[in-house]
Design an enzyme around this catalytic site. Structure first.
Site, short mmCIF file in Angstrom:
data_model
loop_
_atom_site.label_atom_id
_atom_site.label_comp_id
_atom_site.label_asym_id
_atom_site.label_seq_id
_atom_site.Cartn_x
_atom_site.Cartn_y
_atom_site.Cartn_z
N GLU A 98 14.24 1.33 45.69
CA GLU A 98 15.42 2.21 45.76
C GLU A 98 15.55 2.97 47.07
O GLU A 98 15.77 4.18 47.09
CB GLU A 98 15.38 3.19 44.58
CG GLU A 98 15.34 2.48 43.24
CD GLU A 98 15.18 3.42 42.04
OE1 GLU A 98 15.07 4.64 42.24
OE2 GLU A 98 15.18 2.92 40.90
N ASN A 113 13.03 -3.75 45.67
CA ASN A 113 13.64 -3.59 44.34
C ASN A 113 14.66 -2.46 44.36
O ASN A 113 14.39 -1.39 44.91
CB ASN A 113 12.51 -3.25 43.35
CG ASN A 113 12.94 -3.27 41.90
OD1 ASN A 113 13.48 -4.28 41.44
ND2 ASN A 113 12.70 -2.19 41.17
N HIS A 148 20.64 -2.54 35.71
CA HIS A 148 20.94 -1.60 34.63
C HIS A 148 22.46 -1.56 34.50
O HIS A 148 23.14 -0.93 35.31
CB HIS A 148 20.43 -0.19 34.98
CG HIS A 148 18.94 -0.10 35.10
ND1 HIS A 148 18.10 -0.25 34.02
CD2 HIS A 148 18.14 0.14 36.16
CE1 HIS A 148 16.85 -0.10 34.41
NE2 HIS A 148 16.84 0.12 35.70
N GLU A 164 14.75 -5.08 35.77
CA GLU A 164 14.80 -3.93 34.84
C GLU A 164 16.03 -4.05 33.94
O GLU A 164 16.72 -3.06 33.69
CB GLU A 164 14.83 -2.61 35.62
CG GLU A 164 13.66 -2.43 36.56
CD GLU A 164 13.64 -1.08 37.28
OE1 GLU A 164 14.38 -0.16 36.87
OE2 GLU A 164 12.88 -0.96 38.26
N ASP A 192 18.84 -3.97 31.44
CA ASP A 192 19.34 -3.40 30.19
C ASP A 192 20.85 -3.34 30.29
O ASP A 192 21.40 -3.21 31.39
CB ASP A 192 18.70 -2.05 29.82
CG ASP A 192 18.68 -1.03 30.93
OD1 ASP A 192 19.49 -1.13 31.87
OD2 ASP A 192 17.85 -0.11 30.87
O1 G3I Z 1 5.03 11.65 29.44
C1 G3I Z 1 5.71 12.87 29.72
C2 G3I Z 1 5.58 13.83 28.58
O2 G3I Z 1 4.23 14.15 28.36
C3 G3I Z 1 6.40 15.07 28.88
O3 G3I Z 1 6.36 15.91 27.82
C4 G3I Z 1 7.81 14.69 29.18
C5 G3I Z 1 8.64 15.91 29.56
O4 G3I Z 1 9.82 15.54 30.21
O5 G3I Z 1 7.86 13.78 30.24
C6 G3I Z 1 7.16 12.59 29.99
O6 G3I Z 1 7.24 11.77 31.12
C7 G3I Z 1 8.48 11.13 31.33
C8 G3I Z 1 8.21 9.63 31.49
O7 G3I Z 1 9.40 8.97 31.80
C9 G3I Z 1 7.62 9.01 30.24
O8 G3I Z 1 8.52 9.08 29.22
C10 G3I Z 1 9.11 11.69 32.57
O9 G3I Z 1 9.49 13.03 32.38
C11 G3I Z 1 10.32 10.87 32.93
O10 G3I Z 1 10.80 11.30 34.21
C12 G3I Z 1 9.98 9.44 33.00
O11 G3I Z 1 11.14 8.72 33.22
C13 G3I Z 1 10.98 7.45 33.79
C14 G3I Z 1 11.83 7.32 35.02
O12 G3I Z 1 11.74 6.02 35.54
C15 G3I Z 1 11.40 8.29 36.09
O13 G3I Z 1 12.06 8.07 37.26
C16 G3I Z 1 11.38 6.40 32.76
O14 G3I Z 1 10.45 6.41 31.69
C17 G3I Z 1 11.41 5.04 33.39
O15 G3I Z 1 11.98 4.11 32.50
C18 G3I Z 1 12.24 5.07 34.65
O16 G3I Z 1 12.19 3.80 35.25
C19 G3I Z 1 12.99 3.65 36.41
C20 G3I Z 1 12.29 2.69 37.31
O17 G3I Z 1 10.99 3.14 37.59
C21 G3I Z 1 13.06 2.49 38.59
N1 G3I Z 1 14.41 2.07 38.33
C22 G3I Z 1 15.13 2.94 37.41
C23 G3I Z 1 14.38 3.09 36.11
C24 G3I Z 1 15.17 3.88 35.11
O18 G3I Z 1 15.34 5.20 35.56
#
Ligand code: G3I
Length: 495
Positions: free
Chosen positions: A166, A208, A245, A274, A276
């Site tokens: 990105e 990516n 996405h 990725e 969806d």
């Molecule tokens: O695990 C913690 C949890 O303990 C806490 O309580 C909670 C509070 O917000 O956060 C949890 O972590 C989160 C994590 O996902 C697991 O669920 C993070 O806040 C959250 O920011 C994180 O989001 C991820 C996101 O990337 C971050 O940028 C998504 O799961 C993940 O699917 C997403 O993936 C990205 C790719 O890496 C890049 N392309 C876009 C894609 C979608 O956004």
């Protein structure tokens, strides 16, 4: 291709001969369409028919969820850690690396023979606090150290790395995204790729991004121009990941196939990384079908990864964008995806966009006669382990023994056949791609040029058959031709 899934049998009661014949005729006619196509029952197996993978983003903390792992283990043959390989996860304090959660996913996959996509080495987002506060040379060096340490730790285990994620801005500017990494100098991306290549020469190295699916968008063109520039200047890049996405703001467009094929024409693999698609029902199913068909139409589209398993696992769960509902049931989108993968089977695909080298000589022995393929460095032969006849069995070096599992016939259409109907087959086209046996079809990943300089090159990839060592059991892979003895083979006719 004959279906490997048999129609469910139903016992016929006693019938007259003519009645039986009529029913048989009806059954045969009604089954013909499905017999004409492959009909694998899972996404991974269906994708494998055309040499592709079908993967999912996986969260380590869900591997203990039985419903989740049942679907994962049944349907997929590639994984991407959803968050566990990101910078904040793997280097929470500077130079203090933690791989526990990522390892759980990697081990789950590798123990089952699946691929792993590494995500991601250098990104403006999900940086640990210590990195967010850095700039200039210190940040550049910290980023390169991170790339080197993580890629080295996983060396040999990763099929494809999202080296940089990105890095381009949304909108019409076509500019790089402003970030602390970008402010270290415009060459930060190529520096990251070079560090990754040094650390893990066998992994495919990908750029990516999202919103790069529509060929007409400025961001797509900007990434395309960067990749073209990298290829021209020899920056080590092997693949481009299209996150894909799709939703109302970034909808699927039928020019997606043009995007995939245009990037592939630059000499890189393309991967849907990725996927969806927000929505439901037939509309969602049709879009999944279109995406799969677009990948299948591009020989260098290696595989598809969906960003989660059930809708409830999605980062956009409210948009119900995945293939399984919250209870793990298959959605209409699943069936459309599976059908599309099956409809391709191993049938012919379009001509590759990057032509392989012209063969400079016919092999020793005439077409149609069996030969052993002897490594010049090892003196050992290319061998199908345990005389396996299973699709996907990776070939190796072994002491020459003149048996059927070392007996290869070079055909006039450049296949190397073993057992008559199985072919030497490249499971991908990048450096490190496995070389295996697979039921013969007409695609270019089963065509080989046997060259007068002693190399054997894949028509699809242009890369050389290559072995890591001279030992019994050394695996055969594709690699950039380098003129060295581990890429030299001769076809020695078997009397
Ligand atoms: O695990 C913690 C949890 O303990 C806490 O309580 C909670 C509070 O917000 O956060 C949890 O972590 C989160 C994590 O996902 C697991 O669920 C993070 O806040 C959250 O920011 C994180 O989001 C991820 C996101 O990337 C971050 O940028 C998504 O799961 C993940 O699917 C997403 O993936 C990205 C790719 O890496 C890049 N392309 C876009 C894609 C979608 O956004």
């Amino acid at each position: 291709m004959i279906s490997r899934t048999r129609p469910s049998g139903r016992r016929l009661r006693t019938l007259s001969a003519s009645g039986t014949a009529a029913i048989v005729a009806v059954l045969v006619v009604s089954l013909l369409p499905s017999l004409a196509q492959a009909a694998e029952a899972t996404l991974g197996a269906a994708a494998t028919q055309s040499g592709r993978y079908f993967g999912a983003a996986v969260a380590a903390n869900k591997l203990g969820d039985g419903a989740y792992t049942t679907i994962l283990n049944r349907e997929f043959n590639s994984v991407t850690p959803e968050n566990e390989m990101k910078i904040d996860a793997t280097e929470p304090q500077q130079n203090n690396f933690t791989f526990g959660n990522a390892d759980r996913i990697v081990n789950h996959a590798l123990s089952r023979g699946w691929k792993v996509r590494g995500h991601t080495l250098a990104w403006h987002s999900q940086q640990p606090g210590w990195m967010q506060n850095m700039s200039g040379t210190a940040l550049r060096n910290a980023m390169l150290n991170h790339v080197t340490r993580v890629a080295t730790y996983y060396r040999g285990k990763i099929d494809s790395w999202d080296v940089v994620n990105e890095a381009f801005a949304d909108g019409n500017s076509g500019a790089r995204r402003d970030s602390n990494l970008q402010r270290t100098g415009n060459d930060w991306i190529e520096a990251a790729f070079r560090a990754a290549r040094s650390a893990d020469p066998g992994a495919k190295l990908c750029y990516n991004d999202y919103n790069t699916d529509n060929w007409t968008w400025a961001k797509t063109q900007a990434v395309y121009n960067m990749v073209r520039d990298f290829k021209q200047r020899g920056v080590p890049i092997d693949c481009v990941g299209f996150q894909s996405h799709f939703n109302a703001n970034s909808p699927y467009n039928s020019n997606y196939r043009t995007t995939l094929s245009s990037f592939a024409a630059l000499g890189v693999d393309v991967q849907i990384t990725e996927l969806d698609i927000e929505g439901s029902g037939t509309t969602q199913a049709n879009t999944y079908r279109s995406v799969v068909n677009d990948c299948l139409a591009v020989p260098r589209c290696n595989g598809i990864t969906v960003w989660g398993i059930r809708d409830s696992d999605s980062w956009r769960s409210g948009g119900t964008p995945l293939l399984f509902d919250n209870s793990g049931n298959k959605k209409q989108a699943y069936t459309a995806t599976l059908d599309a993968l099956n409809s391709a089977g191993p049938g012919p695909t379009p001509t590759p966009t990057t032509p392989g080298p012209t063969p400079t000589a016919t092999p020793t022995g005439s077409p149609g006669s069996a030969s052993e393929i002897v490594g010049a460095q090892s003196g050992r032969c290319i061998d199908v382990p345990n005389a396996s006849r299973s699709n996907g069995t990776r070939v190796q070096l072994y002491d020459c023994n003149k048996q059927s599992n070392q007996s290869w016939t070079y055909t006039t259409n450049r296949q190397l056949r073993v057992y008559g109907d199985m072919c030497l087959d490249a499971a991908g086209s990048g450096n490190g791609a496995a070389v295996q046996i697979y039921s013969c079809h007409n695609q270019t990943n089963q065509q080989w040029n046997v060259n007068s300089n002693g190399t054997i090159t894949g028509v699809q990839s242009g890369r050389c058959l290559d072995v890591w060592s001279t030992s019994n059991g050394a695996q055969v892979q594709l690699y950039d031709c380098n003129g060295q003895a581990n890429q030299q083979f001769r076809l020695a006719p078997l009397a």
